[in-house]
Design a protein around this motif. Structure first.
Motif, mmCIF file in Angstrom:
data_model
loop_
_atom_site.group_PDB
_atom_site.id
_atom_site.type_symbol
_atom_site.label_atom_id
_atom_site.label_comp_id
_atom_site.label_asym_id
_atom_site.label_seq_id
_atom_site.Cartn_x
_atom_site.Cartn_y
_atom_site.Cartn_z
ATOM 1 N N THR A 43 -9.078 2.863 14.419
ATOM 2 C CA THR A 43 -8.185 2.886 15.577
ATOM 3 C C THR A 43 -8.130 1.520 16.272
ATOM 4 O OG1 THR A 43 -9.980 3.754 16.949
ATOM 5 C CG2 THR A 43 -8.423 5.355 16.041
ATOM 6 N N THR A 44 -9.224 0.777 16.211
ATOM 7 C CA THR A 44 -9.235 -0.570 16.786
ATOM 8 C C THR A 44 -8.293 -1.472 16.012
ATOM 9 O OG1 THR A 44 -11.515 -0.296 17.553
ATOM 10 C CG2 THR A 44 -10.700 -2.558 17.341
ATOM 11 N N LEU A 45 -8.382 -1.422 14.680
ATOM 12 C CA LEU A 45 -7.495 -2.224 13.839
ATOM 13 C C LEU A 45 -6.039 -1.815 14.036
ATOM 14 C CD1 LEU A 45 -7.035 -4.372 11.660
ATOM 15 C CD2 LEU A 45 -7.400 -2.586 9.957
ATOM 16 N N VAL A 46 -5.776 -0.534 14.126
ATOM 17 C CA VAL A 46 -4.421 -0.050 14.358
ATOM 18 C C VAL A 46 -3.895 -0.619 15.678
ATOM 19 C CG1 VAL A 46 -3.017 2.009 14.835
ATOM 20 C CG2 VAL A 46 -4.650 2.027 12.942
ATOM 21 N N GLY A 47 -4.752 -0.671 16.695
ATOM 22 C CA GLY A 47 -4.365 -1.255 17.977
ATOM 23 C C GLY A 47 -3.978 -2.716 17.847
ATOM 24 N N TRP A 48 -4.720 -3.453 17.016
ATOM 25 C CA TRP A 48 -4.385 -4.868 16.787
ATOM 26 C C TRP A 48 -3.036 -4.976 16.080
ATOM 27 C CZ3 TRP A 48 -9.634 -6.668 14.271
ATOM 28 C CH2 TRP A 48 -10.661 -6.592 15.239
ATOM 29 N N GLU A 49 -2.852 -4.180 15.036
ATOM 30 C CA GLU A 49 -1.608 -4.250 14.261
ATOM 31 C C GLU A 49 -0.406 -3.773 15.063
ATOM 32 O OE1 GLU A 49 -1.911 -2.502 10.354
ATOM 33 O OE2 GLU A 49 -3.428 -3.961 9.720
ATOM 34 N N ASP A 50 -0.631 -2.886 16.021
ATOM 35 C CA ASP A 50 0.452 -2.389 16.876
ATOM 36 C C ASP A 50 0.638 -3.245 18.129
ATOM 37 O OD1 ASP A 50 0.930 -0.343 15.101
ATOM 38 O OD2 ASP A 50 -0.119 1.187 16.270
ATOM 39 N N ASP A 51 -0.129 -4.344 18.230
ATOM 40 C CA ASP A 51 -0.060 -5.255 19.380
ATOM 41 C C ASP A 51 -0.382 -4.572 20.703
ATOM 42 O OD1 ASP A 51 0.720 -7.790 18.100
ATOM 43 O OD2 ASP A 51 2.526 -6.673 17.552
ATOM 44 N N VAL A 52 -1.295 -3.599 20.639
ATOM 45 C CA VAL A 52 -1.755 -2.922 21.842
ATOM 46 C C VAL A 52 -2.989 -3.627 22.393
ATOM 47 C CG1 VAL A 52 -2.680 -0.734 22.727
ATOM 48 C CG2 VAL A 52 -0.811 -0.725 21.069
ATOM 49 N N SER A 53 -3.758 -4.234 21.499
ATOM 50 C CA SER A 53 -4.965 -4.953 21.886
ATOM 51 C C SER A 53 -5.168 -6.124 20.934
ATOM 52 C CB SER A 53 -6.181 -4.016 21.849
ATOM 53 O OG SER A 53 -6.351 -3.490 20.541
ATOM 54 N N GLU A 54 -6.128 -6.978 21.274
ATOM 55 C CA GLU A 54 -6.426 -8.140 20.440
ATOM 56 C C GLU A 54 -7.931 -8.227 20.216
ATOM 57 O OE1 GLU A 54 -4.805 -11.442 22.561
ATOM 58 O OE2 GLU A 54 -2.755 -10.992 21.949
ATOM 59 N N PRO A 55 -8.339 -8.807 19.102
ATOM 60 C CA PRO A 55 -9.778 -8.915 18.820
ATOM 61 C C PRO A 55 -10.432 -10.007 19.653
ATOM 62 C CG PRO A 55 -8.511 -9.984 17.089
ATOM 63 C CD PRO A 55 -7.521 -9.327 18.000
ATOM 64 N N ARG A 56 -11.732 -9.856 19.837
ATOM 65 C CA ARG A 56 -12.516 -10.928 20.451
ATOM 66 C C ARG A 56 -12.632 -12.063 19.440
ATOM 67 N NH1 ARG A 56 -17.182 -7.001 22.613
ATOM 68 N NH2 ARG A 56 -16.072 -6.182 24.413
ATOM 69 N N ALA A 57 -13.076 -13.210 19.915
ATOM 70 C CA ALA A 57 -13.132 -14.418 19.078
ATOM 71 C C ALA A 57 -13.960 -14.217 17.816
ATOM 72 C CB ALA A 57 -13.674 -15.591 19.887
ATOM 73 N N ASN A 58 -15.114 -13.541 17.930
ATOM 74 C CA ASN A 58 -15.958 -13.370 16.745
ATOM 75 C C ASN A 58 -15.283 -12.488 15.694
ATOM 76 O OD1 ASN A 58 -16.308 -11.060 18.375
ATOM 77 N ND2 ASN A 58 -18.354 -10.684 17.600
ATOM 78 N N ARG A 59 -14.580 -11.462 16.126
ATOM 79 C CA ARG A 59 -13.864 -10.589 15.183
ATOM 80 C C ARG A 59 -12.640 -11.309 14.621
ATOM 81 N NH1 ARG A 59 -17.734 -7.317 14.000
ATOM 82 N NH2 ARG A 59 -18.167 -5.695 15.505
ATOM 83 N N LEU A 60 -12.005 -12.130 15.431
ATOM 84 C CA LEU A 60 -10.855 -12.899 14.963
ATOM 85 C C LEU A 60 -11.265 -13.823 13.826
ATOM 86 C CD1 LEU A 60 -7.849 -13.632 15.401
ATOM 87 C CD2 LEU A 60 -8.628 -15.342 17.043
ATOM 88 N N SER A 61 -12.407 -14.447 13.980
ATOM 89 C CA SER A 61 -12.926 -15.338 12.939
ATOM 90 C C SER A 61 -13.234 -14.556 11.663
ATOM 91 C CB SER A 61 -14.177 -16.046 13.448
ATOM 92 O OG SER A 61 -14.719 -16.871 12.456
ATOM 93 N N MET A 62 -13.884 -13.400 11.804
ATOM 94 C CA MET A 62 -14.179 -12.557 10.647
ATOM 95 C C MET A 62 -12.890 -12.083 9.977
ATOM 96 S SD MET A 62 -17.296 -10.150 12.040
ATOM 97 C CE MET A 62 -17.212 -9.089 10.603
#
Length: 130
Positions: A43-62
């Motif tokens: 659900t977190t990834l779905v939120g990113w793909e739906d532009d509802v939320s964004e990852p923190r810097a460490n997850r963005l790097s991963m």
């Protein structure tokens, strides 16, 4: 008509979520697999793909590492990312819809900047009254 000039993942044509989904698909991963590899809920990834939320810097790097794209590309569409789809035909309908989307995004940016200015004025007024 295949328009080679269309920047499929650029800031005018795609959002952060669009780029995540496109890179995930180019890496032949489904949402569940990528979420598991990132150590997050689907659900977190779905939120990113739906532009509802964004990852923190460490997850963005991963995320960039797992998808074999640059962080800059994920954020802006510039830099190293997957190739644009080559089997998509771009016609008049697509071009007009893309133009409309670009116009809407430009208005949204202008309104967001205006809202930020008004919010700043409001904060200043509140501070003056304290």
């Amino acid at each position: 008509m295949n328009d080679q000039n269309t920047d499929w993942y650029g800031p005018d044509a795609a959002t952060f979520g669009d780029r995540v989904a496109g890179a995930r698909e180019a890496a032949n991963m489904n949402q569940s697999e990528l979420a598991r590899r990132l150590g997050i809920k689907k659900t977190t990834l779905v939120g990113w793909e739906d532009d509802v939320s964004e990852p923190r810097a460490n997850r963005l790097s991963m995320l960039a590492g797992l998808l074999n794209v640059s962080i800059k590309w994920l954020l802006t569409g510039e830099g190293e990312g997957p190739a644009a789809p080559d089997d998509v035909t771009v016609g008049e309908d697509f071009a007009s819809v893309l133009a409309e989307l670009r116009e809407i995004r430009a208005v949204m940016r202008t309104n967001a900047e205006r809202a930020a200015r008004v919010e700043k004025k409001l904060r200043q007024l509140v501070q003056e009254r304290q």
